[in-house]
Design a protein around this motif. Sequence first.
Motif, PDB file in Angstrom:
ATOM      1  N   ARG A  98      -8.930  -2.539  -5.658  1.00 28.96           N
ATOM      2  CA  ARG A  98      -9.121  -1.168  -5.157  1.00 28.96           C
ATOM      3  C   ARG A  98      -9.466  -0.146  -6.217  1.00 28.96           C
ATOM      4  NH1 ARG A  98      -3.955  -0.520  -1.137  1.00 28.96           N
ATOM      5  NH2 ARG A  98      -4.624  -2.025   0.453  1.00 28.96           N
ATOM      6  N   ARG A 100      -6.551  -1.138  10.190  1.00 30.61           N
ATOM      7  CA  ARG A 100      -7.668  -0.438   9.516  1.00 30.61           C
ATOM      8  C   ARG A 100      -8.541   0.299  10.519  1.00 30.61           C
ATOM      9  NH1 ARG A 100      -5.351   0.099   5.017  1.00 30.61           N
ATOM     10  NH2 ARG A 100      -4.774  -1.844   4.038  1.00 30.61           N
ATOM     11  N   ASP A 115      -0.542   8.017   7.548  1.00 33.50           N
ATOM     12  CA  ASP A 115       0.287   6.955   8.151  1.00 33.50           C
ATOM     13  C   ASP A 115       1.137   7.512   9.298  1.00 33.50           C
ATOM     14  OD1 ASP A 115      -0.528   4.875   6.519  1.00 33.50           O
ATOM     15  OD2 ASP A 115       1.101   5.149   5.079  1.00 33.50           O
TER      16      ASP A 115
HETATM   17  C1  S3P Z   1      -1.243   0.476   2.858  1.00 35.72           C
HETATM   18  C2  S3P Z   1      -0.557   1.610   2.468  1.00 35.72           C
HETATM   19  C3  S3P Z   1       0.434   2.253   3.340  1.00 35.72           C
HETATM   20  C4  S3P Z   1       0.109   1.996   4.815  1.00 35.72           C
HETATM   21  C5  S3P Z   1      -0.020   0.534   5.058  1.00 35.72           C
HETATM   22  C6  S3P Z   1      -1.113  -0.110   4.211  1.00 35.72           C
HETATM   23  C7  S3P Z   1      -2.186  -0.141   1.914  1.00 35.72           C
HETATM   24  O1  S3P Z   1       0.432   3.652   3.098  1.00 35.72           O
HETATM   25  O2  S3P Z   1      -1.070   2.671   5.177  1.00 35.72           O
HETATM   26  O3  S3P Z   1       1.223  -0.064   4.793  1.00 35.72           O
HETATM   27  O4  S3P Z   1      -3.008  -0.963   2.325  1.00 35.72           O
HETATM   28  O5  S3P Z   1      -2.137   0.218   0.700  1.00 35.72           O
HETATM   29  P1  S3P Z   1       1.065   4.327   1.756  1.00 35.72           P
HETATM   30  O6  S3P Z   1      -0.012   4.352   0.735  1.00 35.72           O
HETATM   31  O7  S3P Z   1       1.438   5.682   2.226  1.00 35.72           O
HETATM   32  O8  S3P Z   1       2.216   3.499   1.362  1.00 35.72           O
END
Ligand code: S3P
Length: 189
Positions: free
Chosen positions: A152, A71, A47
Motif C-alpha cells: 500500500r 471494499r 468505517d
Molecule cells: C482496513 C482498515 C480498517 C477497516 C477495515 C479494513 C484495511 O479501518 O476499514 O478493517 O484494509 O486497512 P482503519 O484504518 O480505521 O483501522
Amino acid sequence: MTPDVHGVPGAEFPFRLVLLVGFMASGKTSVGRRLAARLGWEFVDADAEVEARSGLSVEAIFRERGEEGFREIEGRVTADLLEGRRRVVASGGGWPAADPDRLYALPDEILSVWLRVPASVAVDRARREGRVRPLLDVEDPEESARELLGHRRSSYARARLHLDASKPSPDALASAIVEYLAAARRTRG
Ligand code: S3P
C-alpha cells in the motif's frame, strides 16, 4: 506557534475537505476529530459510516461478504463522503490502495494527508485499541501488517501532505495540518 484559523475575515481555505489516509491504527480518527474541532468542521469516520449505513459492523461485513464485499460498500460510502464541504474524513486504511489511482483522481479542493507509521507501531496501537481489524486478526499480525503496508505504501504516498505519525500526539498532528491549511490560504486565498 499554531496560527489561529478561526474568524480570519474574508479568507477561505482553498480546500473544502481534508481526507486522512494511512494504515490501520495510524491515528486517522483521533487526529481527524481534533482537526475538525479546530476548524469548526464536521468529522466523519468512513468505517463508522459504513457501519451506520449497512447496519453491520466492519467485522461482520468481512465475515458475511468477504473483503470484496466490504471494499464495494466502502468505495460507495467514501465517494459520497468526499462530496461534502467543511468536513474532515478519516478513510478506512485500505481505501487508497483498493484502487491505486484514487488519491490522484481527487479534485484539487480536497487535501489528502498521509499519516505515516511503521507496521510495528500500527500493530502495537491496534492491539492496545482492542477494536477487531479482520486483516490483523491473524496468527502473525506484524508480518501481515508489514506485507500489507508494502503493497500500500505507494498508494498512500500519493497523498498531498505526508506526516510522520509514529511519535507526535494527535494534537500536534492536527496542528501541523492546520498550519499547512493556513499557509495554503495565505498563498492562494
Ligand atoms: C482496513 C482498515 C480498517 C477497516 C477495515 C479494513 C484495511 O479501518 O476499514 O478493517 O484494509 O486497512 P482503519 O484504518 O480505521 O483501522
